[in-house]
Design a protein around this motif. Structure first.
Motif, PDB file in Angstrom:
ATOM      1  N   ASP A  13      54.736   8.757 104.613  1.00 13.63           N
ATOM      2  CA  ASP A  13      54.730   8.089 105.909  1.00 13.63           C
ATOM      3  C   ASP A  13      53.743   6.924 105.814  1.00 13.63           C
ATOM      4  O   ASP A  13      53.235   6.612 104.718  1.00 13.63           O
ATOM      5  N   MET A  14      53.456   6.284 106.920  1.00 12.19           N
ATOM      6  CA  MET A  14      52.624   5.074 106.838  1.00 12.19           C
ATOM      7  C   MET A  14      51.430   5.067 107.780  1.00 12.19           C
ATOM      8  O   MET A  14      50.411   4.420 107.496  1.00 12.19           O
ATOM      9  N   GLU A  15      51.513   5.785 108.903  1.00 10.61           N
ATOM     10  CA  GLU A  15      50.420   5.755 109.869  1.00 10.61           C
ATOM     11  C   GLU A  15      49.117   6.270 109.281  1.00 10.61           C
ATOM     12  O   GLU A  15      48.034   5.895 109.727  1.00 10.61           O
ATOM     13  N   HIS A  25      51.757  10.989 116.943  1.00 13.21           N
ATOM     14  CA  HIS A  25      53.082  11.148 117.551  1.00 13.21           C
ATOM     15  C   HIS A  25      53.858  12.170 116.734  1.00 13.21           C
ATOM     16  O   HIS A  25      53.441  12.559 115.633  1.00 13.21           O
ATOM     17  N   HIS A  66      58.956   6.480 106.674  1.00 13.98           N
ATOM     18  CA  HIS A  66      58.373   5.812 107.857  1.00 13.98           C
ATOM     19  C   HIS A  66      59.330   4.743 108.392  1.00 13.98           C
ATOM     20  O   HIS A  66      59.990   4.059 107.610  1.00 13.98           O
ATOM     21  N   GLY A  67      59.340   4.624 109.700  1.00 16.44           N
ATOM     22  CA  GLY A  67      60.040   3.503 110.336  1.00 16.44           C
ATOM     23  C   GLY A  67      61.486   3.405 109.888  1.00 16.44           C
ATOM     24  O   GLY A  67      62.275   4.332 110.089  1.00 16.44           O
ATOM     25  N   HIS A  81      50.225  11.565 109.847  1.00 17.69           N
ATOM     26  CA  HIS A  81      49.468  11.374 111.091  1.00 17.69           C
ATOM     27  C   HIS A  81      49.551  12.652 111.916  1.00 17.69           C
ATOM     28  O   HIS A  81      50.401  13.509 111.656  1.00 17.69           O
TER      29      HIS A  81
HETATM   30 ZN   LIG Z   1      55.553   6.836 110.380  1.00 20.87          ZN
END
Ligand SMILES: [Zn+2]
Length: 306
Positions: free
Chosen positions: A40-42, A148, A92-93, A136
């Motif tokens: 993921d990226m957050e 989230h 992610h996204g 995250h």
């Molecule tokens: Zn993400």
């Protein structure tokens, strides 16, 4: 549940050493060690706001590089621990963040959506360990950068069998369905703490400390990559200590939406029960059915094309 039969590397090495002088022998085949990396990226070092997280953000191009570099660090750590095969899911996204040309030639990458297994697509019972990079905390957590669960726009809570779930928990349950334990997670301190509370003593790389939803005290990319490499290596070195995280079947999914109408409309379906104005319940035969249902709920709209 699956059963595995593999020889631990040190046992194989010891057997070879006892059998004959090493010089006359071909190198012993390495025991297979398949590692699944969900990225993921957050929870990447330095990420604090939308500016790093989506193509419209002024820093996105650079932060794709940092995300890719943290995944490369995880791959390096896995290799040092003996990984023989690695699958990475870009989770992610838009699912098209990782710079795939930077990844080693023998790595497989899962990209874009939809996927029946969401952030865990590609995992199966041949894998030995799962690693979460850039994660995250859940939407129900009062702390955490960009906290989230699955959809920051739409979801206010997700539970499995009555237990509040971050993405790490849902994804651990999918891995657990295939008998694969999660061994390591990276992200901010809230995400790592939450994951360890749920899954137990997994290795955690805290790459930043959450100050608020859009602020953190962060490591530099150089430092986060070194930490991730070390933690992945350490986790895989003691992989026998980890147990898969499983959810008892049938699996009851409770979803709370931020808006009213998704709950109202989904309850038209006989497989869905409306539990509150904003919440619905779906019971799947297993976590795989629940994963497909969640992906449907978060992806479907009548105008989707092609
Ligand atoms: Zn993400």
């Amino acid at each position: 549940m699956r059963r595995r039969a593999f020889i631990l590397p040190y046992v194989a090495a010891a057997c070879t050493a006892l059998a004959a002088p090493a010089a006359a022998q071909p190198a012993p085949a390495r025991a297979p060690l398949k590692v699944y990396i969900s990225a993921d990226m957050e929870g990447i070092a330095g990420v604090v706001s939308e500016q790093q997280l989506s193509p419209a953000g002024f820093e996105y191009a650079r932060f794709r590089e940092f995300q890719t570099a943290e995944v490369l660090a995880a791959i390096a750590g896995a290799r040092e621990a003996g990984a023989t095969e690695i699958v990475v899911s870009d989770s992610h996204g838009n699912g098209q963040n990782l710079l795939i040309e930077r990844l080693p030639a023998d790595v497989t990458v899962i990209r874009s959506w939809p996927r029946p297994l969401m952030m865990m697509q590609g995992i199966d019972s041949t894998f030995h360990a799962a690693v979460f990079i850039g994660y995250h905390s859940a939407t129900t957590n009062v702390r955490g950068v960009r906290a989230h669960t699955i959809s920051s726009a739409n979801l206010a809570a997700v539970e499995l069998n009555g237990v509040s779930m971050p993405e790490a928990g849902i994804n651990a349950a999918i891995a657990g369905h295939f008998g694969v334990p999660v061994v390591m997670v990276s992200g901010d301190d809230a995400a790592v703490e939450e994951t360890r509370t749920l899954l137990g003593d997994v290795e955690g790389a805290v790459v930043k400390r959450a100050i608020s939803f859009h602020s953190a005290a962060t490591m530099t990319p150089e430092a986060s990559q070194a930490l991730i490499r070390q933690k992945v290596r350490a986790a895989l070195a003691r992989r026998a200590a980890f147990r898969p995280y499983t959810t008892a079947a049938p699996v009851r999914l409770d979803v709370t939406f931020k808006s009213y109408r998704p709950a109202e409309l989904l309850a038209y379906l006989p497989i869905v029960q409306r539990t509150t104005a904003h919440s619905i319940r779906f019971t799947g035969r297993d976590i795989i059915e629940v994963s497909k249902f969640l992906e449907f709920v978060n992806t479907y709209e009548p105008g989707i094309a092609p």
